[in-house]
Design a protein around this motif. Sequence first.
Motif, PDB file in Angstrom:
ATOM      1  N   ASP A   1       0.828  -1.208   0.000  1.00 31.01           N
ATOM      2  CA  ASP A   1       0.000   0.000   0.000  1.00 31.01           C
ATOM      3  C   ASP A   1       0.865   1.263   0.000  1.00 31.01           C
ATOM      4  N   TRP A   2       1.916   1.262   0.793  1.00 28.93           N
ATOM      5  CA  TRP A   2       2.834   2.413   0.828  1.00 28.93           C
ATOM      6  C   TRP A   2       3.463   2.645  -0.544  1.00 28.93           C
ATOM      7  N   GLN A   3       3.983   1.572  -1.136  1.00 28.93           N
ATOM      8  CA  GLN A   3       4.650   1.704  -2.425  1.00 28.93           C
ATOM      9  C   GLN A   3       3.675   2.141  -3.521  1.00 28.93           C
ATOM     10  N   ALA A   4       2.474   1.582  -3.510  1.00 28.29           N
ATOM     11  CA  ALA A   4       1.482   1.953  -4.517  1.00 28.29           C
ATOM     12  C   ALA A   4       1.125   3.432  -4.406  1.00 28.29           C
ATOM     13  N   ALA A   5       0.909   3.894  -3.175  1.00 33.51           N
ATOM     14  CA  ALA A   5       0.549   5.297  -2.965  1.00 33.51           C
ATOM     15  C   ALA A   5       1.661   6.226  -3.438  1.00 33.51           C
ATOM     16  N   HIS A   6       2.892   5.903  -3.068  1.00 39.30           N
ATOM     17  CA  HIS A   6       3.998   6.790  -3.413  1.00 39.30           C
ATOM     18  C   HIS A   6       4.369   6.721  -4.894  1.00 39.30           C
ATOM     19  N   LEU A   7       4.152   5.567  -5.524  1.00 37.29           N
ATOM     20  CA  LEU A   7       4.366   5.485  -6.972  1.00 37.29           C
ATOM     21  C   LEU A   7       3.345   6.338  -7.721  1.00 37.29           C
ATOM     22  N   LEU A   8       2.109   6.343  -7.251  1.00 31.49           N
ATOM     23  CA  LEU A   8       1.079   7.199  -7.851  1.00 31.49           C
ATOM     24  C   LEU A   8       1.451   8.671  -7.698  1.00 31.49           C
ATOM     25  N   ALA A   9       1.913   9.028  -6.491  1.00 30.94           N
ATOM     26  CA  ALA A   9       2.304  10.419  -6.258  1.00 30.94           C
ATOM     27  C   ALA A   9       3.485  10.814  -7.129  1.00 30.94           C
ATOM     28  N   LEU A  10       4.467   9.925  -7.236  1.00 28.77           N
ATOM     29  CA  LEU A  10       5.634  10.214  -8.062  1.00 28.77           C
ATOM     30  C   LEU A  10       5.238  10.380  -9.530  1.00 28.77           C
ATOM     31  N   ALA A  11       4.350   9.510 -10.010  1.00 25.53           N
ATOM     32  CA  ALA A  11       3.885   9.632 -11.391  1.00 25.53           C
ATOM     33  C   ALA A  11       3.153  10.949 -11.606  1.00 25.53           C
ATOM     34  N   GLY A  12       2.349  11.353 -10.622  1.00 27.76           N
ATOM     35  CA  GLY A  12       1.645  12.622 -10.735  1.00 27.76           C
ATOM     36  C   GLY A  12       2.593  13.799 -10.800  1.00 27.76           C
ATOM     37  N   VAL A  13       3.622  13.780  -9.970  1.00 30.22           N
ATOM     38  CA  VAL A  13       4.602  14.867  -9.968  1.00 30.22           C
ATOM     39  C   VAL A  13       5.344  14.921 -11.301  1.00 30.22           C
ATOM     40  N   VAL A  14       5.712  13.750 -11.833  1.00 31.37           N
ATOM     41  CA  VAL A  14       6.409  13.709 -13.121  1.00 31.37           C
ATOM     42  C   VAL A  14       5.527  14.289 -14.229  1.00 31.37           C
ATOM     43  N   LEU A  15       4.243  13.949 -14.227  1.00 30.45           N
ATOM     44  CA  LEU A  15       3.344  14.441 -15.273  1.00 30.45           C
ATOM     45  C   LEU A  15       3.076  15.941 -15.150  1.00 30.45           C
TER      46      LEU A  15
END
Length: 234
Positions: free
Chosen positions: A37-51
Amino acid sequence: MKKTAAVALIAAPLLLAAYGVVRIVGKSDGGYGPGLDWQAAHLLALAGVVLFVPAVLGLGALLPRGAWRSGSVAGTMVGLAASMVQFGADIWFALRADDKAGMQALSGDFGDIPGVDLVVYQVGPQLFFVGLLVLAILAARARRLPWWSPVVLLVGILLPPVTLDLLPLSGLLILAALWPATRGGRSAAGPAATAGSGVAGPAGLRPAAPASGGSRTAFAEDEVYAGPPPRLTP
């Protein structure tokens, strides 16, 4: 606005909202981080920041060329870079640690590197939110966004420091504020658009430079740990 920038402008805040949803679900069992859950949440956030990178570039392209526009976009990019490092570091810490205490220890070691705490945690990420707000204000003045967009954006930015459980709503408000910029219209960056816009910046200037402010990232922490202040994004 180019199609790539328009898609990014829609997808980026949606990913931040999804980050907030996964975080809430992960915390519901009391075992949030490290783990899936931690990794999924932070991967989503990282993808959002990149976009947000192409999204911000597309938003900046709607404004007349000039040093102030360039400064606003550059400051926002610095903030995005700091946020990428922050989320990327948290993903790496979770891969290496067995529990939250281990993640916190790794985060503390990273933050103790000279300059890291100031650039990556204290000041850097703030430039993203401040710069994005400045760009929205300038776009509203240039009639590329409606007058209410900066107001809605400001509310979206200020919600997470109240409680991180409002992250999903924050992402949706950011989307609502910036979405009108995706609905077509030629860029104001060209000479003809610059000459014909008839819109001047504050006090006869073009875009105002972003100001730093706040403490840490707008994704403030609501988990409390013993010892030094935690540097993990929750």
